[in-house]
Write an enzyme that holds these catalytic residues in place. Structure first.
Site, short mmCIF file in Angstrom:
data_model
loop_
_atom_site.label_atom_id
_atom_site.label_comp_id
_atom_site.label_asym_id
_atom_site.label_seq_id
_atom_site.Cartn_x
_atom_site.Cartn_y
_atom_site.Cartn_z
N GLY A 8 1.25 -1.04 -0.08
CA GLY A 8 -0.24 -0.01 -0.06
C GLY A 8 0.72 1.00 -0.03
N GLY A 11 -0.36 4.69 -1.20
CA GLY A 11 -1.49 5.29 -0.78
C GLY A 11 -1.24 5.73 0.36
N GLN A 12 -2.48 6.89 1.54
CA GLN A 12 -2.45 8.08 1.90
C GLN A 12 -1.28 7.76 2.94
OE1 GLN A 12 -5.36 8.61 4.72
NE2 GLN A 12 -4.54 10.54 5.49
N ASP A 53 0.08 -8.04 -6.17
CA ASP A 53 -0.95 -7.62 -5.03
C ASP A 53 -1.32 -8.10 -4.10
OD1 ASP A 53 -3.97 -8.68 -4.29
OD2 ASP A 53 -4.85 -9.17 -6.28
N TYR A 142 -16.38 -2.19 6.80
CA TYR A 142 -14.47 -1.85 6.90
C TYR A 142 -13.77 -2.21 8.37
CZ TYR A 142 -10.67 1.99 7.39
OH TYR A 142 -9.90 2.19 8.50
N LYS A 146 -11.33 -5.13 10.22
CA LYS A 146 -10.45 -4.33 11.36
C LYS A 146 -10.31 -4.97 12.41
CE LYS A 146 -8.46 -1.18 8.58
NZ LYS A 146 -7.31 -1.43 8.12
N ILE A 172 -6.69 10.23 10.02
CA ILE A 172 -5.15 10.91 9.64
C ILE A 172 -5.23 11.97 8.28
CG2 ILE A 172 -3.40 10.11 8.47
CD1 ILE A 172 -3.15 8.66 11.52
N1 SER Z 1 -9.68 7.39 8.09
C1 SER Z 1 -10.71 5.72 7.82
C2 SER Z 1 -11.88 6.40 8.41
O1 SER Z 1 -12.17 7.61 7.38
C3 SER Z 1 -10.91 5.12 9.24
O2 SER Z 1 -9.86 4.30 9.83
O3 SER Z 1 -12.18 5.20 6.84
#
Ligand code: SER
Length: 319
Positions: A8, A11-12, A53, A142, A146, A172
């Site tokens: 990743g 990614g951010q 992947d 999500y 997690k 974040i």
């Molecule tokens: N920043 C994430 C979201 O908003 C939360 O862990 O999905």
């Protein structure tokens, strides 16, 4: 030294974590991996980059063998709002990707960092000062992925002695890479729109309180946890960590102090509002403070100063 792999990495969090790890451990010792998105020139030119992947054991194995990997920061994942739009894909990437990485770690003796989230909590969790150990019945896919991830990482540690570690990150915020499809994304967008238009339309209600963290603290948290003395870690895979908590109204007020004619209005997105309402107002992160010395540096005012300063340079806009 055994090398570090970041999945990743485009990614951010990954795009910034990779560069910080390269600075700390040496460019050639940190291998960045992406799936479909092209890496920035900085990421590509500062050290090794591979496409893979993370769900595919054989593809991860090839890279782990090629570079003699000892540590994996496994960041490849979908965020909460995308997860609600594509729940099966969220499960596949977030859980099956993690399983492949954990299996690799078991077979090649790697340690693994995995981010969890405030999303691992749900409406039946205590909302204020959410304890480290508490009820976790999330209502978003999500969140389901997690919680599954936290427990899988515990399992691999207990059963196979894989050195797994992780954090429950809040939203974040960063001026470098934008997040994609999260519920806390508003707290990044608002700074862009404040500089570009002096106006932001928020998809969450004015009084929706959530935990947040500035990127430099998020990166330090991951690296410090991975370097912590394992003997002191009781909550290996799911440390609550936070740096600040605020509502859209409060972040708008902080921006207004710097950009007096900034205005916020609201057009609520029921999906993201529902997700946000199911998450804690603020987490208790005393276990992280006690077990490995977690201490954030940025609060809302300090982050706002830094975001506006750096974004105005990036966007070439004065304020
Ligand atoms: N920043 C994430 C979201 O908003 C939360 O862990 O999905």
């Amino acid at each position: 030294m055994k090398k570090i792999l970041v999945t990743g990495a485009v990614g951010q969090i990954g795009s910034e974590l990779t560069l910080v790890l390269r600075k700390k451990y040496g460019n050639d010792n940190v291998i960045a991996c992406g799936h479909s998105k092209q890496p920035s020139d900085e990421l590509k030119n500062s050290g090794p980059f591979e496409f893979l992947d993370a769900r595919n054991y054989a593809e991860v194995e090839t890279v782990v063998k090629k570079y003699d990997i000892g540590v994996i920061y496994h960041l490849a994942a979908l965020l909460s709002a995308v997860g609600e739009a594509k729940p099966q894909l969220a499960w596949d990437i977030n859980v099956n990707g993690l399983v492949a990485v954990l299996e690799i770690a078991r077979n090649y003796g790697c340690s693994v960092f995995t981010p969890s989230s405030i999303g691992a909590f749900g409406p039946s969790t205590p909302k204020k000062n959410t304890p480290q150990d508490t009820i976790q019945r999330p209502t978003s896919m999500y969140g389901v992925t997690k919680v599954a991830g936290e427990i899988l990482c515990d399992y691999y540690f207990l059963k196979f002695k894989v050195d797994t570690r992780g954090l429950r990150y809040p939203g974040i915020i960063s001026y470098v890479s934008p997040p994609g499809g999260g519920t806390t994304d508003y707290a990044v967008d608002i700074y862009y729109k404040a500089l570009e238009n002096k106006k932001y339309t928020c998809f969450l209600k004015a009084d929706t309180r959530l935990d947040m963290m500035y990127m430099p603290d998020a990166l330090n948290a991951a690296i410090n946890l991975m370097e912590a003395d394992p003997a002191k870690l009781k909550h290996r895979n799911a440390f609550n960590v936070t740096a600040m908590n605020f509502t859209p109204e409060q972040i708008a007020k902080a921006i207004k102090k710097k950009i007096p004619d900034f205005k916020i209005d609201y057009e609520i997105d029921p999906v993201r509002q529902g997700i946000a309402d199911s998450w804690p107002d603020n987490m208790d992160d005393s276990a992280a403070r006690k077990e490995w010395g977690w201490k954030p540096e940025y609060d809302l005012a300090k982050m706002t100063d830094d975001m506006l300063l750096n974004l105005s340079k990036k966007l070439n806009l004065k304020y």
